[in-house]
Design a protein around this motif. Structure first.
Motif, PDB file in Angstrom:
ATOM      1  N   SER A 543       4.361  35.011 -13.322  1.00 52.15           N
ATOM      2  CA  SER A 543       5.602  34.478 -13.881  1.00 52.15           C
ATOM      3  C   SER A 543       5.365  33.919 -15.271  1.00 52.15           C
ATOM      4  N   SER A 544       6.448  33.720 -15.984  1.00 56.34           N
ATOM      5  CA  SER A 544       6.461  33.038 -17.284  1.00 56.34           C
ATOM      6  C   SER A 544       7.815  32.341 -17.406  1.00 56.34           C
ATOM      7  N   ASN A 545       7.898  31.375 -18.302  1.00 55.30           N
ATOM      8  CA  ASN A 545       9.162  30.658 -18.457  1.00 55.30           C
ATOM      9  C   ASN A 545       9.522  30.551 -19.926  1.00 55.30           C
ATOM     10  N   VAL A 546      10.767  30.201 -20.154  1.00 54.09           N
ATOM     11  CA  VAL A 546      11.288  30.104 -21.507  1.00 54.09           C
ATOM     12  C   VAL A 546      12.267  28.936 -21.567  1.00 54.09           C
ATOM     13  N   SER A 547      12.334  28.330 -22.743  1.00 51.63           N
ATOM     14  CA  SER A 547      13.234  27.194 -22.961  1.00 51.63           C
ATOM     15  C   SER A 547      14.599  27.705 -23.423  1.00 51.63           C
ATOM     16  N   VAL A 548      15.641  27.143 -22.834  1.00 49.19           N
ATOM     17  CA  VAL A 548      17.012  27.523 -23.160  1.00 49.19           C
ATOM     18  C   VAL A 548      17.773  26.276 -23.591  1.00 49.19           C
ATOM     19  N   LYS A 549      18.444  26.368 -24.709  1.00 52.48           N
ATOM     20  CA  LYS A 549      19.251  25.250 -25.215  1.00 52.48           C
ATOM     21  C   LYS A 549      20.714  25.675 -25.267  1.00 52.48           C
ATOM     22  N   ILE A 550      21.555  24.888 -24.621  1.00 53.33           N
ATOM     23  CA  ILE A 550      22.991  25.132 -24.618  1.00 53.33           C
ATOM     24  C   ILE A 550      23.652  24.064 -25.484  1.00 53.33           C
ATOM     25  N   MET A 551      24.399  24.493 -26.476  1.00 54.07           N
ATOM     26  CA  MET A 551      25.140  23.581 -27.342  1.00 54.07           C
ATOM     27  C   MET A 551      26.625  23.678 -27.019  1.00 54.07           C
ATOM     28  N   ILE A 552      27.245  22.508 -26.815  1.00 52.75           N
ATOM     29  CA  ILE A 552      28.671  22.445 -26.495  1.00 52.75           C
ATOM     30  C   ILE A 552      29.448  22.369 -27.797  1.00 52.75           C
ATOM     31  N   GLN A 553      30.368  23.259 -27.980  1.00 55.48           N
ATOM     32  CA  GLN A 553      31.214  23.260 -29.179  1.00 55.48           C
ATOM     33  C   GLN A 553      32.479  22.446 -28.913  1.00 55.48           C
ATOM     34  N   ASP A 554      32.784  21.629 -29.896  1.00 56.62           N
ATOM     35  CA  ASP A 554      33.927  20.733 -29.754  1.00 56.62           C
ATOM     36  C   ASP A 554      35.239  21.488 -29.905  1.00 56.62           C
ATOM     37  N   GLN A 555      36.216  21.100 -29.086  1.00 54.97           N
ATOM     38  CA  GLN A 555      37.589  21.553 -29.236  1.00 54.97           C
ATOM     39  C   GLN A 555      38.476  20.345 -29.549  1.00 54.97           C
ATOM     40  N   ASN A 556      39.561  20.636 -30.177  1.00 54.87           N
ATOM     41  CA  ASN A 556      40.471  19.546 -30.540  1.00 54.87           C
ATOM     42  C   ASN A 556      41.319  19.190 -29.324  1.00 54.87           C
ATOM     43  N   ASP A 557      40.679  18.471 -28.402  1.00 53.06           N
ATOM     44  CA  ASP A 557      41.361  18.128 -27.152  1.00 53.06           C
ATOM     45  C   ASP A 557      41.666  16.642 -27.052  1.00 53.06           C
ATOM     46  N   ASN A 558      41.471  15.887 -28.136  1.00 55.20           N
ATOM     47  CA  ASN A 558      41.761  14.453 -28.137  1.00 55.20           C
ATOM     48  C   ASN A 558      42.639  14.123 -29.343  1.00 55.20           C
ATOM     49  N   ALA A 559      43.721  13.438 -29.057  1.00 53.90           N
ATOM     50  CA  ALA A 559      44.603  12.993 -30.136  1.00 53.90           C
ATOM     51  C   ALA A 559      44.023  11.742 -30.789  1.00 53.90           C
ATOM     52  N   PRO A 560      44.360  11.487 -32.040  1.00 51.06           N
ATOM     53  CA  PRO A 560      43.885  10.252 -32.681  1.00 51.06           C
ATOM     54  C   PRO A 560      44.359   9.014 -31.917  1.00 51.06           C
ATOM     55  N   GLN A 561      43.526   7.986 -31.924  1.00 52.77           N
ATOM     56  CA  GLN A 561      43.857   6.715 -31.278  1.00 52.77           C
ATOM     57  C   GLN A 561      43.973   5.633 -32.362  1.00 52.77           C
ATOM     58  N   VAL A 562      45.112   4.961 -32.350  1.00 49.57           N
ATOM     59  CA  VAL A 562      45.366   3.913 -33.357  1.00 49.57           C
ATOM     60  C   VAL A 562      44.756   2.606 -32.875  1.00 49.57           C
ATOM     61  N   LEU A 563      43.829   2.083 -33.660  1.00 54.79           N
ATOM     62  CA  LEU A 563      43.208   0.810 -33.330  1.00 54.79           C
ATOM     63  C   LEU A 563      43.990  -0.383 -33.902  1.00 54.79           C
ATOM     64  N   TYR A 564      44.578  -0.157 -35.060  1.00 55.73           N
ATOM     65  CA  TYR A 564      45.356  -1.222 -35.691  1.00 55.73           C
ATOM     66  C   TYR A 564      46.473  -0.579 -36.478  1.00 55.73           C
ATOM     67  N   PRO A 565      47.637  -1.156 -36.473  1.00 61.14           N
ATOM     68  CA  PRO A 565      48.037  -2.357 -35.729  1.00 61.14           C
ATOM     69  C   PRO A 565      48.204  -2.054 -34.244  1.00 61.14           C
ATOM     70  N   VAL A 566      47.901  -3.075 -33.427  1.00 63.49           N
ATOM     71  CA  VAL A 566      48.025  -2.942 -31.988  1.00 63.49           C
ATOM     72  C   VAL A 566      49.499  -2.911 -31.607  1.00 63.49           C
ATOM     73  N   GLN A 567      49.810  -1.896 -30.795  1.00 63.89           N
ATOM     74  CA  GLN A 567      51.190  -1.763 -30.359  1.00 63.89           C
ATOM     75  C   GLN A 567      51.382  -2.501 -29.040  1.00 63.89           C
ATOM     76  N   SER A 568      52.360  -3.353 -28.976  1.00 63.22           N
ATOM     77  CA  SER A 568      52.648  -4.105 -27.767  1.00 63.22           C
ATOM     78  C   SER A 568      54.150  -4.219 -27.620  1.00 63.22           C
ATOM     79  N   GLY A 569      54.599  -3.944 -26.420  1.00 64.94           N
ATOM     80  CA  GLY A 569      56.033  -4.049 -26.158  1.00 64.94           C
ATOM     81  C   GLY A 569      56.453  -5.465 -25.857  1.00 64.94           C
ATOM     82  N   ALA A 570      55.485  -6.376 -25.706  1.00 60.53           N
ATOM     83  CA  ALA A 570      55.815  -7.739 -25.323  1.00 60.53           C
ATOM     84  C   ALA A 570      55.962  -8.653 -26.509  1.00 60.53           C
TER      85      ALA A 570
END
Length: 832
Positions: A543-570
């Motif tokens: 037998s022999s072995n080999v190294s395999v590297k899998i790279m995950i490619q990003d998809q635009n599956d997350n919308a931007p998140q607003v940190l400020y100003p904080v939105q509050s209904g109260a």
């Protein structure tokens, strides 16, 4: 010295002249020679019945019966008839066919059978010689039952040899004749009838009849008779006389017919008809008359047939000269055949292996060859060779026997088949040769491990893939053959961030296709490595072995998140802009992040709606809200802006944030206008009820926190007293640090982090720094990577953790309590 047929014949001639002591010494030497050469010899009489025992060949050769069976022992006689058979069960030689020494060898002595015993796995051969001795099985006889002749010689012939041959003659009615024996070299017993006293005149007795009896020396004795009629002639008292009693000459084999071999001459002093001589050949039992003829008048001997040196090397021609008066004389012509190189070497395959393993040792016998050249001298000397640049050579094991053996390393992957040309040539002039081609297959052994096409593999897959997706294929090749080259692919055990790699990917055992086991999330894991083993089907497998590297490619599956100003209904938070603000006044800054990467995380800010679009603008890259003109008294106090934060993905995702801006120089002015914000349709009419309810819940939690703190303090005090009494002799157990929680099932993050946000005018160069966790525990790891603490440390950490947790709960409840209280007060203030 090779023990061949010629040597054996010479040895037998020498034995006849040895004394008894010489026989003993020769017998000892012969046994040692036979043993050294792997040969045995036997002596048996002719005419033995079928199935008669010749000898125990297994014992005489020192072979085990198992070796005879496993080696497939057999007898090799070439083109000769098989008179002997081998019984492998008993290891003995038996008579297969009745042997007639006279038919086998004629008058040649000694008469012997020569053959070889062949063994395989490994190949060996042993030479066997069997001498056939004569028995008295033939009666002396004449060619004719009665002859009428006018000569005085009447030889008889006995086919037996030695003491069984012709020994004596008897003549009945010997009044006028006596017998006189005449011995000549190579003739055996010749007899002459000599006139004892003169005969009477023909008129008184013109003929007479005699009986000649010939007797051999066998036991029992055998005899034969011939009737001799003698005719009394007129006076002719001189017989012909040859000039020589023996003539010697030579003739080249394959000489053309009509070639004069020699000329014989005889003279007769008589005159007239009585002096005329007639020449004739008197040979009767051989083939001399088929090959030679003599002219009756001049005595010239010519060829009428073919002289073949390989069939007969010497000829003895008996010539008789007779006159018309009945007187004769005889002589011999010794003709030696001269050999010419007219026979090619004949190659006989004694034993052959068609397949040989590639890991066979050097000098392994592949084929055994017997070469025969019927010529003699230099014409019969043979040399054999094989074609060049092959890992095989010929070894001469005995006279005219060769073994083809391995002479180098065999590698089926380099050469799977050899066509070996064996050429044998004699040393005659011109040289004659013959050749044979041997086909040899090289069988495979598992000596090559699978080899991957690449030293390492890299592949990419987009996140949010479907489970079972084929990512790519690894491929390994094995230079061996058949089962030894059948490659199976195995995923080696390993882990990625504590998760078994088998839960991420799988590999097809036959095809080497890498499949995704589950859907990947770039935000959780960006890449991972593992090893794939290729194993062949040999025994044992490689037998022999080999190294395999899998790279995950990003998809635009997350919308931007607003940190400020904080939105509050109260509550309503407003940014205050003084009326004296100049152009470009920084009102506030919209801060947003996108957990995607690359261009999917490039954010842009746009002003979607505004109470007065001519008063404010939003920085495209940095999200800064600034005034674009001078604020005037006419501008409304209450300004509401809607900002859209959009990423650069395909398709893009966005988020919106509402920013309340109060244009005023004093707080009362803001309060007077701010009331309207609280009555927007976005707020719930029952807000007051919920705020009061929240205050009650927070108050309850605050009281529970105080009780919990007191309970922990009491529990800690009791455990410390128990620990001091036990002497701290408690086992070590694994410890896992507090304040960690699983995020999405893929990793750990501390509950509390501080963030420091540094933004520039270009958001693509902005930095988001993670601050030091609010609390850290300093612990150590054992050899297996597991944190271990002593009991005292564990107890203290348990208490500290418990205190920290209760303290955090208390702080959070206190914060919520005051926050809720502030919102209630704020709500009532604006309501009023």
């Amino acid at each position: 010295l090779f023990f061949c047929t010629t040597c054996y014949t010479c040895l037998c001639h020498l034995v006849r002249n040895f004394s008894f002591a010489d026989h003993v010494l020769l017998f000892i030497w012969f046994l040692s020679l036979s043993s050294a050469l792997g040969q045995v010899s036997y002596s048996i009489p002719e005419e033995m019945a079928k199935g008669s025992l010749v000898g125990n060949i297994a014992q005489d050769l020192g072979l085990d019966l198992k070796r005879l069976k496993s080696g497939k022992a057999r007898i090799y006689t070439g083109d000769s008839a098989e008179y002997i058979e081998l019984n492998k069960e008993r290891g003995v030689l038996l008579i297969k066919e009745r042997i007639d020494r006279e038919a086998l060898c004629g008058q040649t002595t000694p008469c012997a059978l020569h053959f070889q015993i062949i063994l395989e796995n490994p190949m060996e051969f042993f030479s066997v010689t069997i001498e056939i001795t004569d028995i008295n099985d033939n009666t002396p006889s004449f060619k004719k039952s009665m002859i009428v002749f006018r000569i005085s010689e009447a030889p008889a012939i006995d086919l037996d040899v030695g003491i069984n041959g012709l020994q004596s003659y008897k003549l009945k009615s010997t009044d006028n004749f006596n017998l006189k024996f005449k011995n000549q070299p190579g003739d055996g017993k010749n007899v002459e009838m000599v006139l004892k006293k003169p005969l009477d005149h023909r008129e008184k007795q013109d003929d007479m009849s005699l009986t000649l009896t010939v007797i051999d020396g066998g036991d029992p004795q055998m005899s034969g008779n011939i009737q001799i009629n003698i005719i009394v002639l007129d006076v002719n008292d001189n017989a012909p006389v040859f000039t020589q009693s023996v003539y010697k000459t030579a003739v080249t084999e394959n000489s053309p017919k009509g070639t004069i071999v020699t000329t014989v001459s005889a003279s007769d002093p008589d005159q007239g008809v009585n002096g005329e001589i007639i020449y004739s050949i008197t040979n009767t039992l051989d083939k001399v008359r088929d090959i030679f003829e003599i002219n009756e008048t001049d005595g010239k001997v010519r060829l009428i047939g073919l002289v073949d040196y390989e069939q007969a090397r010497h000829f003895e021609i008996r010539v008789q000269a007779s006159d018309h008066g009945g007187f004769t004389d005889s002589c011999k012509i010794i003709v030696d055949a001269i050999d010419i190189n007219d026979n090619k070497p004949v190659i006989n395959i004694m034993s052959k292996t068609n397949v040989i393993a590639e890991n066979s040792a050097s000098e392994t016998v592949v084929t055994m060859i017997n070469v025969q050249d019927l010529d003699s001298g230099e014409n019969g000397k043979v040399k054999c060779s094989v074609n060049e640049n092959i890992p095989f050579t010929l070894r001469s094991t005995n006279a005219n026997f060769f073994s083809l053996v391995t002479d180098g390393d065999l590698d089926r992957e380099r050469e799977s088949e050899y066509n070996i040309s064996v050429t044998c040539a004699d040393e005659g002039v011109p040289s004659l040769s013959s050749s044979v081609t041997l086909s040899l297959q090289i069988s495979d052994v598992n000596d090559n491990a699978p080899v991957f096409d690449k030293s390492s593999y890299e592949a990419s897959v987009q996140e949010n893939n479907t489970p079972g997706l084929s990512i790519f294929t690894v491929r390994a090749r094995d230079a061996d053959f058949n089962q030894n080259a059948r490659v199976s692919y195995i995923l080696e055990d390993s882990s990625v961030n504590g998760v078994p790699v088998s839960s991420l990917v799988s590999v097809s055992a036959d095809s080497g296709v890498i499949h995704a086991v589950r859907s990947f999330d770039y935000e959780q894991i960006k890449d991972f490595q593992f090893r794939v083993k290729a194993q062949d089907g040999g025994s044992p497998p490689l037998s022999s072995n080999v190294s395999v590297k899998i790279m995950i490619q990003d998809q635009n599956d997350n919308a931007p998140q607003v940190l400020y100003p904080v939105q509050s209904g109260a509550s309503v938070v407003a940014e205050i802009v003084p009326r004296s603000a100049d152009v470009g006044y920084l009102v506030t800054k919209v801060v947003a992040v996108d957990v995607d990467s690359g261009q999917n995380a490039w954010l842009s800010y746009k002003l979607q709606k505004a109470t007065d679009r001519a008063l404010f603008e939003v920085g495209l890259q940095n999200g800064e809200i600034r005034t674009v003109r001078q604020v005037t008294d006419k501008d409304a106090v209450k300004q509401r802006l809607t900002v859209v934060v959009e990423d650069n993905g395909q398709p893009s995702r966005s988020a919106t944030v509402n920013v309340n801006v109060a244009v005023a120089d004093s707080f009362p002015e803001v309060l007077s206008e701010f009331t309207d914000f609280t009555h927007d349709k976005d707020y719930n009419d029952n807000l007051t009820f919920y705020l009061v309810l929240a205050l009650a819940v927070v108050s309850f939690l605050f009281i529970v926190s105080i009780i919990a703190i007191l309970s922990v303090k009491c529990y800690r005090w009791r455990r410390e007293r128990m620990f001091y009494k036990s002497g701290a002799n408690l086992p070590v157990i694994p410890y896992y640090p507090p304040l960690y929680a699983d995020v999405g099932g893929t990793g750990t993050l501390q509950h509390v982090y501080n963030y420091e946000v540094c933004r520039t005018t270009d958001s693509r160069k902005s930095d988001l720094k993670y601050g030091r966790p609010c609390s850290e525990s300093i612990i150590s790891l054992d050899s297996s990577g597991t944190q271990t603490l002593t009991h005292a440390q564990r107890e203290r950490l348990n208490f500290d953790d418990c205190d920290d947790q209760v303290r955090n709960i208390f702080t959070a409840n206190l914060y919520l309590y005051f926050k809720t209280l502030f919102l209630i007060i704020n709500h009532f203030c604006f309501s009023c």
